[in-house]
Design a protein around this motif. Structure first.
Motif, short mmCIF file in Angstrom:
data_model
loop_
_atom_site.label_atom_id
_atom_site.label_comp_id
_atom_site.label_asym_id
_atom_site.label_seq_id
_atom_site.Cartn_x
_atom_site.Cartn_y
_atom_site.Cartn_z
N GLU A 110 -17.81 -105.50 111.04
CA GLU A 110 -19.11 -106.17 111.06
C GLU A 110 -20.18 -105.31 110.37
O GLU A 110 -21.02 -105.82 109.62
CB GLU A 110 -19.51 -106.47 112.51
CG GLU A 110 -18.66 -107.57 113.14
CD GLU A 110 -18.81 -107.63 114.65
OE1 GLU A 110 -19.47 -106.72 115.22
OE2 GLU A 110 -18.26 -108.55 115.27
N PHE A 111 -20.13 -104.00 110.62
CA PHE A 111 -21.07 -103.08 109.98
C PHE A 111 -20.87 -103.10 108.47
O PHE A 111 -21.84 -103.13 107.70
CB PHE A 111 -20.88 -101.68 110.52
CG PHE A 111 -21.85 -100.67 109.98
CD1 PHE A 111 -23.06 -100.43 110.62
CD2 PHE A 111 -21.57 -99.95 108.82
CE1 PHE A 111 -23.98 -99.50 110.12
CE2 PHE A 111 -22.46 -99.03 108.30
CZ PHE A 111 -23.67 -98.80 108.96
N GLU A 129 -28.28 -87.50 108.05
CA GLU A 129 -28.55 -88.90 107.70
C GLU A 129 -27.28 -89.73 107.75
O GLU A 129 -27.31 -90.89 108.16
CB GLU A 129 -29.18 -88.96 106.31
CG GLU A 129 -30.64 -88.51 106.29
CD GLU A 129 -31.20 -88.37 104.88
OE1 GLU A 129 -32.44 -88.30 104.74
OE2 GLU A 129 -30.39 -88.29 103.91
N VAL A 130 -26.16 -89.16 107.35
CA VAL A 130 -24.88 -89.88 107.46
C VAL A 130 -24.55 -90.13 108.92
O VAL A 130 -24.10 -91.23 109.30
CB VAL A 130 -23.74 -89.10 106.77
CG1 VAL A 130 -22.41 -89.82 106.98
CG2 VAL A 130 -24.02 -88.93 105.28
N LEU A 135 -23.79 -94.00 113.37
CA LEU A 135 -23.78 -94.04 114.83
C LEU A 135 -23.94 -95.44 115.43
O LEU A 135 -23.43 -95.69 116.53
CB LEU A 135 -24.86 -93.11 115.40
CG LEU A 135 -24.50 -91.62 115.47
CD1 LEU A 135 -25.65 -90.84 116.10
CD2 LEU A 135 -23.21 -91.39 116.25
N PRO A 136 -24.63 -96.39 114.79
CA PRO A 136 -24.73 -97.73 115.38
C PRO A 136 -23.40 -98.46 115.52
O PRO A 136 -23.32 -99.45 116.26
CB PRO A 136 -25.67 -98.48 114.41
CG PRO A 136 -26.51 -97.40 113.79
CD PRO A 136 -25.55 -96.25 113.64
N TRP A 143 -19.09 -86.69 116.82
CA TRP A 143 -17.89 -85.94 116.44
C TRP A 143 -17.08 -86.69 115.39
O TRP A 143 -16.59 -86.11 114.42
CB TRP A 143 -17.03 -85.68 117.68
CG TRP A 143 -15.77 -84.93 117.37
CD1 TRP A 143 -15.60 -83.57 117.31
CD2 TRP A 143 -14.48 -85.51 117.06
NE1 TRP A 143 -14.28 -83.27 116.98
CE2 TRP A 143 -13.59 -84.43 116.82
CE3 TRP A 143 -14.02 -86.81 116.97
CZ2 TRP A 143 -12.24 -84.64 116.49
CZ3 TRP A 143 -12.68 -87.02 116.63
CH2 TRP A 143 -11.82 -85.94 116.40
N THR A 144 -16.95 -88.02 115.57
CA THR A 144 -16.21 -88.82 114.60
C THR A 144 -16.82 -88.71 113.22
O THR A 144 -16.11 -88.51 112.22
CB THR A 144 -16.18 -90.30 115.03
OG1 THR A 144 -15.48 -90.41 116.28
CG2 THR A 144 -15.49 -91.17 114.00
#
Length: 213
Positions: A110-111, A129-130, A135-136, A143-144
Motif C-alpha cells: 500500500e505504501f 530522513e530515510v 517508519l509509517p 532497526w529494520t
C-alpha cells in the motif's frame, strides 16, 4: 572497505584489536537479479518475513512467498504491489506467513502504491530522513530501516544501537556495566569517534567472536 576507513577505526585501541583478530567478508549484494528500482521494495518484504524467526525458516518462507508470483512452480518471482494486494489471505498463508506478517506485507504494498519506494528516490535523503520516510509502514521499525541503510543502500555511517548483537559485543569489548538509558548513552559515546565509518565497525562486531572468559 578502504584503507582510510580501517586506519580511522584502528585509532580506537579496543576496536583495533577486534579488527586484527576478525576476518571480514564483504556481504553479498541483495537481490542482484532484481532491477534496482525494485530492490528496496523487495528488501522490505524480505525483512518483514524474517522478523523473529531463524534465517533458515525465513529463507524457506520467503522462497515460497516468491513462488506464489511465478509462472512455474520452481521459479521465484516477486510481486508488484498491486499483485501482492490481489492475493487472498489464504494464498499468502500457504507460504507459511502469519496473519500479522501478511498485514505488514500488505502495508508495504500500500505504501509503495502511494509513495516512491526506490533506491533512487531515497538516495538524496539523509539516513534519518530515510528512517522517518519508511517508519509509517506497519511492521517497519527503526532497526529494520537501519539494516536496509547498511545492506541495501550501502550507507557507511549507520550505528544500529538497538541491535542486540552489536550492543552485547560492545558491552563485552569495553567492559561496560551500565544498563538502561545510561548504557545507550555510553554506547553512543564509544561509537562517536568511529564516524564516518560506523557501519564498518558494526560489521566487525557482528563477526567478532570473543574468547570465553
Amino acid at each position: 572497505m578502504t584503507s582510510d576507513a580501517l586506519a580511522h577505526l584502528q585509532t580506537d585501541p579496543v576496536l583495533a584489536q577486534i579488527i586484527a583478530e576478525t576476518p571480514l567478508i564483504k556481504p553479498a549484494a541483495s537481490f542482484i537479479d532484481v532491477p534496482e528500482a525494485d530492490r528496496l521494495y523487495l528488501a522490505l518484504l524480505e525483512s518483514i518475513v524474517s522478523q523473529q524467526i531463524s534465517v533458515k525458516a525465513a529463507d524457506a518462507i520467503f522462497r515460497r512467498f516468491r513462488m506464489l508470483f511465478s509462472e512455474t512452480a520452481e521459479a521465484e518471482g516477486y510481486p508488484s504491489p498491486a499483485q501482492l494486494l490481489l492475493k487472498t489471505t489464504d494464498e499468502l498463508r500457504s507460504a507459511g506467513l502469519s496473519f500479522q506478517k501478511i498485514k505488514y506485507l500488505q502495508s508495504v504494498a500500500e505504501f509503495a502504491l502511494a509513495n516512491p519506494l526506490t533506491i533512487a528516490h531515497v538516495s538524496e535523503m539523509t539516513d534519518e530522513e530515510v528512517v522517518q520516510y519508511l517508519l509509517p509502514i506497519k511492521g517497519v521499525g527503526r532497526w529494520t530501516v537501519e539494516m536496509l541503510l547498511m545492506f541495501v543502500l550501502d550507507r557507511p555511517d549507520v550505528f544500529p544501537v538497538d541491535d542486540l548483537v552489536v550492543r552485547q559485543k560492545i558491552v563485552r569489548a569495553y567492559d561496560l556495566t551500565e544498563t538502561g538509558r545510561p548504557l545507550y548513552k555510553r554506547l553512543q559515546e564509544i561509537a562517536a569517534p568511529w564516524r564516518p565509518y560506523r557501519t564498518l565497525a558494526c560489521r566487525y562486531f557482528w563477526r567478532w567472536k570473543p574468547l570465553a572468559s
